[in-house]
Motif scaffolding. Structure first.
Motif, short mmCIF file in Angstrom:
data_model
loop_
_atom_site.label_atom_id
_atom_site.label_comp_id
_atom_site.label_asym_id
_atom_site.label_seq_id
_atom_site.Cartn_x
_atom_site.Cartn_y
_atom_site.Cartn_z
N GLU A 142 0.59 -1.32 -0.22
CA GLU A 142 -0.01 0.13 -0.11
C GLU A 142 0.73 0.96 -0.02
OE1 GLU A 142 -2.49 -0.29 3.66
OE2 GLU A 142 -3.21 -1.82 2.43
N ILE A 143 1.75 0.92 0.80
CA ILE A 143 2.89 2.73 0.94
C ILE A 143 3.54 2.74 -0.48
CG2 ILE A 143 4.87 3.07 1.94
CD1 ILE A 143 4.43 2.10 4.72
N ARG A 144 3.65 1.45 -1.03
CA ARG A 144 4.51 1.55 -2.02
C ARG A 144 3.72 2.44 -3.83
NH1 ARG A 144 4.21 -3.94 -4.87
NH2 ARG A 144 2.13 -3.16 -5.75
N GLU A 145 2.06 1.85 -3.53
CA GLU A 145 1.43 2.15 -4.41
C GLU A 145 0.98 3.87 -4.28
OE1 GLU A 145 -0.08 0.85 -7.28
OE2 GLU A 145 2.01 -0.50 -6.28
N GLU A 146 0.74 4.40 -3.02
CA GLU A 146 0.20 5.50 -2.78
C GLU A 146 2.06 6.83 -2.24
OE1 GLU A 146 -0.04 4.90 1.69
OE2 GLU A 146 -2.19 4.29 1.54
N THR A 147 3.22 6.18 -2.96
CA THR A 147 4.47 7.04 -2.46
C THR A 147 5.23 7.45 -4.15
OG1 THR A 147 5.65 4.90 -1.71
CG2 THR A 147 4.15 7.10 -0.69
N ARG A 148 5.50 5.62 -4.45
CA ARG A 148 5.64 5.87 -5.55
C ARG A 148 5.79 6.32 -7.10
NH1 ARG A 148 6.56 -0.44 -9.10
NH2 ARG A 148 4.03 -0.01 -9.35
N LEU A 149 6.24 6.84 -7.87
CA LEU A 149 5.70 7.07 -9.58
C LEU A 149 4.68 6.02 -10.14
CD1 LEU A 149 9.19 9.14 -10.33
CD2 LEU A 149 7.42 9.88 -9.78
N GLY A 150 3.98 6.75 -10.32
CA GLY A 150 3.80 5.10 -11.72
C GLY A 150 3.83 5.25 -12.75
N PRO A 151 3.99 4.22 -13.25
CA PRO A 151 4.61 3.58 -14.28
C PRO A 151 5.00 4.31 -15.41
CG PRO A 151 1.72 2.10 -14.17
CD PRO A 151 2.57 3.60 -13.30
N SER A 152 3.95 5.62 -15.42
CA SER A 152 4.54 6.17 -17.27
C SER A 152 5.36 6.71 -16.77
CB SER A 152 2.99 6.82 -17.63
OG SER A 152 1.69 6.03 -17.67
N THR A 153 5.18 7.56 -15.73
CA THR A 153 6.01 8.98 -15.27
C THR A 153 7.84 8.26 -14.77
OG1 THR A 153 4.30 10.37 -14.24
CG2 THR A 153 6.73 10.35 -13.77
N GLY A 154 7.46 7.10 -14.49
CA GLY A 154 8.23 6.83 -14.03
C GLY A 154 9.34 5.82 -14.77
N CYS A 155 9.36 5.51 -15.69
CA CYS A 155 9.89 5.04 -17.22
C CYS A 155 10.76 6.50 -18.19
CB CYS A 155 8.50 4.36 -17.96
SG CYS A 155 7.93 4.98 -19.23
N ILE A 156 9.43 7.66 -17.90
CA ILE A 156 10.15 8.92 -18.22
C ILE A 156 11.56 8.86 -17.30
CG2 ILE A 156 10.36 11.30 -19.04
CD1 ILE A 156 6.84 10.86 -19.62
N VAL A 157 10.88 8.72 -15.88
CA VAL A 157 12.49 9.41 -15.47
C VAL A 157 13.54 8.48 -15.86
CG1 VAL A 157 13.24 9.62 -12.99
CG2 VAL A 157 10.88 10.34 -13.42
N ASP A 158 13.31 7.09 -15.91
CA ASP A 158 14.01 6.38 -15.92
C ASP A 158 14.96 6.74 -17.32
OD1 ASP A 158 13.40 4.63 -13.28
OD2 ASP A 158 12.30 3.33 -14.45
N GLU A 159 13.98 6.25 -18.08
CA GLU A 159 14.76 6.88 -18.94
C GLU A 159 15.50 7.84 -19.44
OE1 GLU A 159 15.74 6.73 -23.80
OE2 GLU A 159 14.51 4.77 -22.38
N ALA A 160 15.13 9.11 -18.89
CA ALA A 160 15.61 10.64 -18.70
C ALA A 160 17.62 9.59 -17.45
CB ALA A 160 15.19 11.21 -17.96
N ALA A 161 17.29 9.14 -16.36
CA ALA A 161 18.95 8.54 -16.14
C ALA A 161 19.51 7.52 -16.66
CB ALA A 161 18.09 7.85 -14.51
N LYS A 162 19.36 7.26 -17.81
CA LYS A 162 20.34 6.17 -18.24
C LYS A 162 20.93 6.91 -19.63
CE LYS A 162 16.88 2.47 -18.66
NZ LYS A 162 15.87 1.80 -19.76
N ARG A 163 20.54 8.40 -19.89
CA ARG A 163 21.00 9.35 -20.28
C ARG A 163 21.86 10.51 -19.46
NH1 ARG A 163 16.63 10.68 -25.69
NH2 ARG A 163 15.63 9.34 -25.22
N GLY A 164 21.49 10.02 -17.87
CA GLY A 164 22.82 11.15 -17.47
C GLY A 164 21.74 12.32 -17.26
N ILE A 165 20.67 12.10 -17.58
CA ILE A 165 19.91 13.32 -17.45
C ILE A 165 19.08 13.50 -15.39
CG2 ILE A 165 17.26 14.80 -17.48
CD1 ILE A 165 18.26 13.25 -20.13
N PRO A 166 19.75 14.65 -14.92
CA PRO A 166 18.69 14.24 -13.47
C PRO A 166 17.69 14.95 -13.21
CG PRO A 166 20.40 16.58 -13.58
CD PRO A 166 20.73 15.52 -14.95
#
Length: 875
Positions: A153-177
């Motif tokens: 429940e905490i995970r679902e309430e607090t983590r980035l959703g899969p859509s936002t999360g995949c954009i953040v992950d892609e940015a991080a792979k490119r060295g974008i903070p």
């Protein structure tokens, strides 16, 4: 056994530069220090029974089951708790595996460190792991399932959703903070002026008008219809009378939905009776007064994704359903479907488990079924009105089947609405033929379309839909970074930071910088106080006007939360001296060096770590660094400097009266020290030293020239404006007042060396101790004062930090008495304001009064007021 402290580390830290998300729990084992696991009857068996999946924990042994072997041999409870905390998170769908347990130096007390994915879940896991360990020790019942569910429940309430999360992950792979700006889905990608923002899948480039149009389904339909895009016939109604009239015109079957709904909320499809229509109308009114009534279009539900006005992918969406076998009930079939290992709680897996809710009950009621009905063999029974994955639906990638005419149509739709990230819902028999020919319709155009169906389809090829989003936001390989120079060490950090920022500003950059007295954006004070931690650094990095950051990074922030940035371009380490030893689990100079070394360890491979060649601990930091090394020294003949430059390295030295850059065997003389105001003609040797790394950092940044550096050094004045609390000299009518923040032995030694070269007699020192320092550190302040000052006033800090004022004064007096060679008048006045006032009122003509100030702003304000009053009286 008890928890004494829990810290959440969010950046490069004492334990790991690469693993930035760590929980650090200080645990006191108390009596369990004498009871390793092999001395607790049945402990291993109970642990294995509760956590059979821990067989995968290899631990230091390095083989499957290694951790259980350690438990059998005998290990301490802190180590066990580390593994429990990791396994709890893994069982709750947050797989993570880094941990360390180390003694704090106090018997029975340990730092239990482990990684987390969501910090609230990490803190919960820390507390739960101790409770679980207690239950295993005592052989008492424990409801492990409740903890796992709570963590989910905490995970679902607090983590980035899969859509936002995949954009953040892609940015991080490119060295974008990135920086998460709230507890929801608002995220900053990049720093300073180069930042972009996303909220779910709406970007800062997405137009507000476009979002507004997409949220108004009737407006969307009108615009598309006018552009000859096929849309279903329908009306907007507000009353049951209007509903009835619309149905007469359109005819059954119909769809009813709110005009500004999203994600299928309030939608009801395939309505065939007036009774169903009334229920659906009232359900839609929960989301708005204006209701859309449309002709129900039969076919399949497709979602097209268009990003930056280019077609990206397509998916066939199927609502949650079961297929009858002629033997089992609907409830049984649902339970069987939910056993699919791809289905989980919330967004933890590719698919979501199907739950029974009011929509399910309604759909079954509409066809005369209950959960106990046995559907016919191969009969498809739908359980949800919409195909959302979050309600148990499935998706199939059909990107490669989309007809070119449909691609052109969807790209037109994105342009017509103006959405650069656009989800288009199409109802049609298929997408292999043109929608205009097969009778299909555009049902909706969505701002913030979900990406989950594309990145994790139930069937078909996954699509990296985050890639075109990041390409759109950061074209041509941009990383969204701004230059960062980070400054750490024991002494001289603030002056070095301020001077570096001044050089950068002189070169034309819009600088944000943090210091021990505040945060500054383009020389404007934004926050007061000690701002050398990660919160202050983030303040600068979040500011959209800043294109260069100079960040002072002190021990406290690194230990408490870690650094605010993953990488910097240049790191300066001024020195390591005996200050703050014995605090925060740091009990030696070597440990303090490890804390400060976190900063140079974050330098990009192409960047530079600028190290003090005269400090053994700082010089040793070069080992293991993956960046370039540059050195500085007050002595050009320093053997380390000579060896380094012989190999073609860069250094900054004080030579022949000049601040000089060594470029291999070449010298670049920047400026005479006598022309640099903060050196007071070269008398303030510690400020000469502070100039060296500042000059070298600017030079190595490549884009700042020698002339800009020279001009900045000439215009950086030792004043309450540019260097508050650092060698601020006030000329009164009969004497001088010198204000400095020196607060440790090394700093006071530098200050007193400068004072000894200044004119003025007698030399009066207003000194104090700091309560959280070691006894001998406080005595040393007294020894140094007794060696240099002719009169001493002892006052006490505003913040006593665990001691009494009397204790600290006694230690200072001890130190003074150890070193004085003649009788030195010592006056004790506890209050800083009263001590300064006393010094002012009793100052002898020609004297030099020096104060180690505690609260810089308060001391400076008081002295400035005295000076203004005296000037007013004279005039």
């Amino acid at each position: 056994m008890k928890i004494k402290e829990i810290k959440v580390l969010r950046g490069p830290n004492y334990w790991s530069v690469r693993r930035t998300k760590l929980i650090q729990m200080k645990l006191d084992l108390e009596e369990l220090e004498q009871m390793p696991t092999n001395k607790i009857d049945g402990f291993k068996e109970r642990l294995e029974h509760m956590f059979p999946t821990m067989i995968e924990h290899r631990c230091s042994i390095g083989t499957r089951g290694g951790f259980f072997e350690r438990v059998a041999e005998g290990t301490w409870m802190g180590h066990v708790i580390e593994h429990i905390a990791l396994e709890l998170q893994t069982l709750a769908g947050m797989e993570t595996g880094f941990g360390r347990t180390r003694g704090t130096g106090k018997e029975g007390e340990y730092h239990v460190v482990f990684s987390y994915l969501e910090e609230e879940a990490g803190v919960y896991a820390a507390k739960a792991s101790v409770a679980i360990a207690h239950s295993l020790i005592n052989n008492s019942d424990y409801m492990l399932g409740e903890d796992i569910m709570k963590l989910r429940e905490i995970r679902e309430e607090t983590r980035l959703g899969p859509s936002t999360g995949c954009i953040v992950d892609e940015a991080a792979k490119r060295g974008i903070p990135y920086i998460r700006l709230n507890k929801h889905s608002l995220v900053q990608l990049g720093y300073g002026v180069h930042q972009k923002r996303i909220r779910a899948t709406i970007a800062s480039t997405t137009g507000n008008i476009a979002v507004s149009i997409a949220c108004d389904k009737e407006e969307t339909k009108n615009l598309l219809g006018a552009a000859e895009i096929p849309v279903p016939k329908g009306d907007v109604v507000r009353t049951e009378e209007g509903l009835q009239e619309s149905i007469k015109k359109i005819g059954y079957p119909i769809v009813i939905k709110p005009i500004d709904g999203n994600h299928g909320k309030g939608n009801t499809t395939n309505i065939t009776t007036w009774e169903q229509a009334v229920i659906a109308f009232n359900a839609a009114k929960n989301y708005g007064k204006n209701i859309i009534v449309e002709k129900h279009i039969t076919g399949f539900d497709f979602r097209i994704l268009v990003i930056n006005y280019k077609f990206i992918c397509a998916a066939l969406r199927t609502p949650a359903c079961v297929i009858g076998d002629g033997i089992n009930t609907i409830q049984y079939l649902i339970d069987e479907v939910n056993k699919d290992p791809r289905r989980g709680y919330g967004h933890e897996k590719v698919l979501t488990q199907i739950t029974i809710d009011q929509f399910t009950q309604k759909m079954l009621d509409d066809i005369g079924y209950t959960l106990e009905t046995i559907p016919k063999k191969k009969e498809q029974v739908f359980l949800k009105p919409t195909a959302n994955l979050s309600t148990g639906g499935t998706s199939t990638d059909v990107t490669d089947e989309v007809h070119p005419a449909n691609i052109i149509m969807c790209e037109r739709i994105a342009k017509i609405i103006g959405l650069d990230i656009c989800g288009i819902d199409i109802m049609a028999t298929d997408l292999r033929t043109s929608v205009t020919e097969n009778g299909g319709c555009i049902l909706e155009v969505n701002a913030a379309p979900g990406f989950r169906m594309h990145i994790d389809p139930s069937d078909g090829l996954p699509r990296n839909v985050a890639e075109p989003v990041v390409d759109m936001l950061f074209p041509k390989g941009s990383t969204g970074n701004i230059p960062i120079i980070a400054v750490t060490g024991t002494n001289g950090k603030t002056t070095t930071t301020r001077l570096t920022a001044h050089i950068v500003k002189t070169a034309g950059y819009k600088v944000g910088y943090t210091t021990s007295d505040g945060v500054y954006i383009q020389n404007q004070l934004m926050m007061k106080g000690d701002c050398t931690g990660p919160v202050s650094s983030q303040f600068v990095l979040k500011d959209p006007t800043v294109d260069f950051a100079v960040l002072e990074c002190a021990r406290g922030g690194i230990l408490k939360n870690g650094l605010a940035f993953q990488n910097c371009d240049v790191a300066i380490v001024t020195n390591i001296s005996a200050d703050h030893i014995g605090l925060g689990g740091i009990d030696s100079m070597e440990q303090m060096s490890k804390v400060k070394a976190v900063v140079p360890e974050t330098v990009y491979p192409h960047g530079y770590a600028i190290l003090n060649a005269e400090d053994d601990l700082v010089y040793a930091m070069r080992k293991g660094l993956k960046c370039n090394i540059a050195l500085f020294s007050m002595n050009e003949s320093n053997s380390r400097i000579k060896e380094h430059c012989k190999k073609g390295g860069y250094a900054a030295v004080f030579e022949n009266g000049f601040i000089t850059i060594m470029k291999g065997t070449w010298k670049i003389r920047v400026i005479k020290v006598a022309e640099v105001p903060i050196t007071y003609g070269g008398k303030a040797l510690h400020n000469v030293m502070n100039c060296l790394p500042a000059v070298l950092s600017a030079y190595l940044w490549r884009k700042i020239g020698i002339e800009d550096i020279k001009l900045a050094l000439q215009t950086f004045m030792p004043s309450v404006t540019q260097t508050p609390g650092r060698l601020n000299l006030f000329q009164f009518k009969k004497f001088k007042f010198l204000v400095d923040f020196a607060h440790n032995p090394a700093g006071l030694e530098f200050l007193c060396d400068f004072v000894s070269k200044m004119e003025g007699s007698p030399k009066v020192g207003i000194i104090s101790g700091t309560g959280d320092r070691r006894d001998d550190d406080i005595r040393e302040l007294g020894r140094i004062s007794g060696k240099y000052f002719e009169e001493i006033i002892i006052r006490q800090d505003k913040h006593l930090r665990g001691r009494t004022a009397e204790e600290m004064v006694a230690l200072l007096v001890e130190g003074i008495n150890e070193t004085k060679t003649k009788d030195i008048p010592v006056t004790i006045i506890y209050n800083e304001k009263e001590a300064i006032t006393f010094a002012y009122e009793t100052a002898k003509p020609g004297s030099l009064v020096t104060i180690m100030c505690d609260v810089v702003s308060e001391a400076l304000d008081l002295i400035k007021n005295m000076k203004e009053q005296e000037d007013a009286e004279v005039s």
